[in-house]
Design a protein around this motif. Structure first.
Motif, mmCIF file in Angstrom:
data_model
loop_
_atom_site.group_PDB
_atom_site.id
_atom_site.type_symbol
_atom_site.label_atom_id
_atom_site.label_comp_id
_atom_site.label_asym_id
_atom_site.label_seq_id
_atom_site.Cartn_x
_atom_site.Cartn_y
_atom_site.Cartn_z
ATOM 1 N N TRP A 122 -2.510 6.157 -25.806
ATOM 2 C CA TRP A 122 -1.987 5.648 -24.706
ATOM 3 C C TRP A 122 -2.838 5.646 -23.253
ATOM 4 O O TRP A 122 -3.068 4.662 -22.557
ATOM 5 N N SER A 123 -3.605 6.785 -23.274
ATOM 6 C CA SER A 123 -4.404 6.835 -22.186
ATOM 7 C C SER A 123 -5.870 5.655 -22.192
ATOM 8 O O SER A 123 -6.240 5.164 -21.239
ATOM 9 N N LEU A 124 -6.245 5.606 -23.471
ATOM 10 C CA LEU A 124 -6.998 4.431 -23.793
ATOM 11 C C LEU A 124 -6.694 3.145 -23.454
ATOM 12 O O LEU A 124 -7.105 2.509 -22.814
ATOM 13 N N ALA A 125 -5.326 3.089 -23.578
ATOM 14 C CA ALA A 125 -4.819 1.451 -23.287
ATOM 15 C C ALA A 125 -4.466 1.258 -21.732
ATOM 16 O O ALA A 125 -5.003 0.279 -21.167
ATOM 17 N N VAL A 126 -4.391 2.400 -21.093
ATOM 18 C CA VAL A 126 -4.110 2.230 -19.706
ATOM 19 C C VAL A 126 -5.579 2.127 -19.026
ATOM 20 O O VAL A 126 -5.708 1.311 -17.997
ATOM 21 N N VAL A 127 -6.447 3.053 -19.504
ATOM 22 C CA VAL A 127 -7.902 2.722 -18.683
ATOM 23 C C VAL A 127 -8.536 1.538 -19.256
ATOM 24 O O VAL A 127 -9.257 0.962 -18.245
ATOM 25 N N GLY A 128 -8.192 1.117 -20.266
ATOM 26 C CA GLY A 128 -8.731 -0.059 -20.850
ATOM 27 C C GLY A 128 -8.226 -1.338 -20.141
ATOM 28 O O GLY A 128 -9.130 -2.320 -19.499
ATOM 29 N N ILE A 129 -7.068 -1.375 -19.635
ATOM 30 C CA ILE A 129 -6.476 -2.248 -18.936
ATOM 31 C C ILE A 129 -7.085 -2.192 -17.543
ATOM 32 O O ILE A 129 -7.555 -3.144 -16.759
ATOM 33 N N ALA A 140 -12.359 6.680 -20.312
ATOM 34 C CA ALA A 140 -12.405 5.463 -21.463
ATOM 35 C C ALA A 140 -13.219 5.840 -22.752
ATOM 36 O O ALA A 140 -12.863 5.752 -23.725
ATOM 37 N N ALA A 141 -14.485 6.483 -22.424
ATOM 38 C CA ALA A 141 -15.319 6.786 -23.485
ATOM 39 C C ALA A 141 -14.932 7.926 -24.214
ATOM 40 O O ALA A 141 -14.878 7.964 -25.542
ATOM 41 N N GLU A 142 -14.055 8.845 -23.518
ATOM 42 C CA GLU A 142 -13.872 10.185 -24.224
ATOM 43 C C GLU A 142 -12.549 9.752 -25.275
ATOM 44 O O GLU A 142 -12.369 10.113 -26.136
ATOM 45 N N THR A 143 -11.521 8.935 -24.609
ATOM 46 C CA THR A 143 -10.440 8.398 -25.367
ATOM 47 C C THR A 143 -10.707 7.550 -26.484
ATOM 48 O O THR A 143 -10.143 7.340 -27.405
ATOM 49 N N ALA A 144 -11.770 6.830 -26.204
ATOM 50 C CA ALA A 144 -12.211 5.958 -27.372
ATOM 51 C C ALA A 144 -12.679 6.680 -28.540
ATOM 52 O O ALA A 144 -12.384 6.339 -29.722
ATOM 53 N N ILE A 145 -13.437 7.877 -28.406
ATOM 54 C CA ILE A 145 -13.742 8.743 -29.257
ATOM 55 C C ILE A 145 -12.594 9.422 -29.868
ATOM 56 O O ILE A 145 -12.570 9.574 -31.120
ATOM 57 N N GLN A 146 -11.630 9.824 -29.074
ATOM 58 C CA GLN A 146 -10.268 10.378 -29.471
ATOM 59 C C GLN A 146 -9.236 9.425 -30.375
ATOM 60 O O GLN A 146 -8.664 9.926 -31.213
ATOM 61 N N PHE A 147 -9.723 8.189 -30.139
ATOM 62 C CA PHE A 147 -8.485 7.027 -30.656
ATOM 63 C C PHE A 147 -8.234 7.207 -32.081
ATOM 64 O O PHE A 147 -7.150 7.305 -32.216
ATOM 65 N N LEU A 148 -9.334 7.046 -32.823
ATOM 66 C CA LEU A 148 -9.053 6.867 -34.210
ATOM 67 C C LEU A 148 -8.360 8.038 -34.734
ATOM 68 O O LEU A 148 -7.427 8.003 -35.559
#
Length: 341
Positions: A46-53, A181-189
């Protein structure tokens, strides 16, 4: 006036950021019966979703290409993601297992650990007061280890992981939102895979505890991103020394919640250890304020000296011009007198 308003706004942003980080122990227990790892996975997604927006709204995407083309920076971001994963997960587990006070200690000693890492890894030289603060902090850890009957490993892991995270972020040098955003993108999958596995085994709490619980899990993204946005707004408006003082708000609030709200035990040896930590931080703060004051005084003195030199140089230049004018005038008069004869 604008500068004063900016400074006040920055101070409020800083208080808001560290205040929210200090009060976050009230939030994690609301997510039970979710376990710490499930909460952590939701926080990543959800952090990736928020920072992506947020980045989409701000149209800040140019940094992605630069990051992808730099294997070194990408590797550092991956390391930052791994370290902050440990920090987030352990903190959530500590709060939900009734160890808020020990978790707060981690953020109290974090500045001391950062200084120690600067000496060991970056070969930085410390002032005597900084050495004294580190020594008192080390004594505090020993006292707490005796009191606990074990090293305060939660505190130490939180402090070292966050100090390492700060060191890596300093090397990468990209903005707060972009970095998250970069860190949570790595964590996302990995996080999404874990949540899907929980759902497949029927052990996920996201859909089994009602809409309110699902909304709270989704709110972990907001809880992560909003303080960071406030911190970023504060960082560009107030001096670094002010932020350094504000950082103590978070562990103070956490400690207060642990003692007054969660009613965690505080035997004498724990009070003794915390008192030593606070003494070390007081020494560190006093030294930072004294150094900053001396630096400002030196800058002001240098500015005044430079201004005085400029005045002298201007006066000397004017005198030279006047002298040259007199010489030229005399020569002209002599030439006119010769012509007249």
């Amino acid at each position: 006036m604008k500068t004063d308003n900016e400074g006040r706004a920055g101070l409020l942003y800083g208080i808001g950021a560290y205040g929210m980080w200090g009060l976050v122990p009230l939030f994690w227990p609301l997510l039970k019966p979710s376990g710490a790892i499930e909460i952590l996975a939701h926080r990543m997604v959800w952090s990736l979703a928020v920072v992506g927006i947020a980045l989409l709204a701000l149209r800040r995407w140019s940094w992605i290409g630069e990051l992808v083309r730099s294997p070194r920076k990408l590797g550092m971001i991956t390391l930052a993601a791994a370290v902050i994963t440990v920090n987030w997960g352990l903190y959530i587990w500590a709060v939900n297992s009734g160890q808020v006070v020990e978790a707060s200690l981690g953020y109290f000693i974090n500045p001391l650990v950062t200084i120690a890492m600067g000496v060991l890894l970056l070969k930085e030289r410390l002032r005597p007061a900084q050495w004294a603060a580190v020594g008192v902090g080390f004594a505090a850890v020993l006292v707490l280890a005796v009191g606990y009957g074990r090293p305060p490993w939660i505190s130490l892991t939180l402090a070292f992981s966050f100090a390492t995270y700060g060191l890596v972020k300093k090397k990468v040098n990209i903005g707060g939102l972009e970095s998250l955003a970069a860190e949570t993108a790595i964590q996302f999958l990995p996080a999404l895979a874990y949540l899907m596995w929980l759902s497949g085994t029927g052990t996920s709490t996201f859909t089994g505890q009602g809409a309110g619980h699902a909304a709270l899990l989704a709110a972990t993204g907001v809880v992560t991103a909003v303080p960071l946005v406030c911190f970023g707004a504060a960082a560009i408006r107030v001096p670094l020394s002010t932020l350094g003082l504000l950082q103590y708000l978070a562990p103070v609030f956490q400690f207060g919640l642990g003692v007054l709200y969660f009613h965690e035990a505080m035997p004498p040896e724990r009070w003794a250890g915390f008192s030593l930590v606070w003494l070390a931080l007081s020494i560190l703060t006093w030294d930072a304020i004294r150094t900053a004051t001396r630096s400002r005084a030196a800058v002001e003195a240098a500015s005044k000296a430079a201004a005085a030199q400029a005045v002298v140089a201007a006066a000397a230049g004017a005198e030279a011009v006047a002298h040259e004018a007199v010489v030229h005038g005399t020569e002209a008069a002599m030439a006119a007198d010769t012509d007249g004869r």
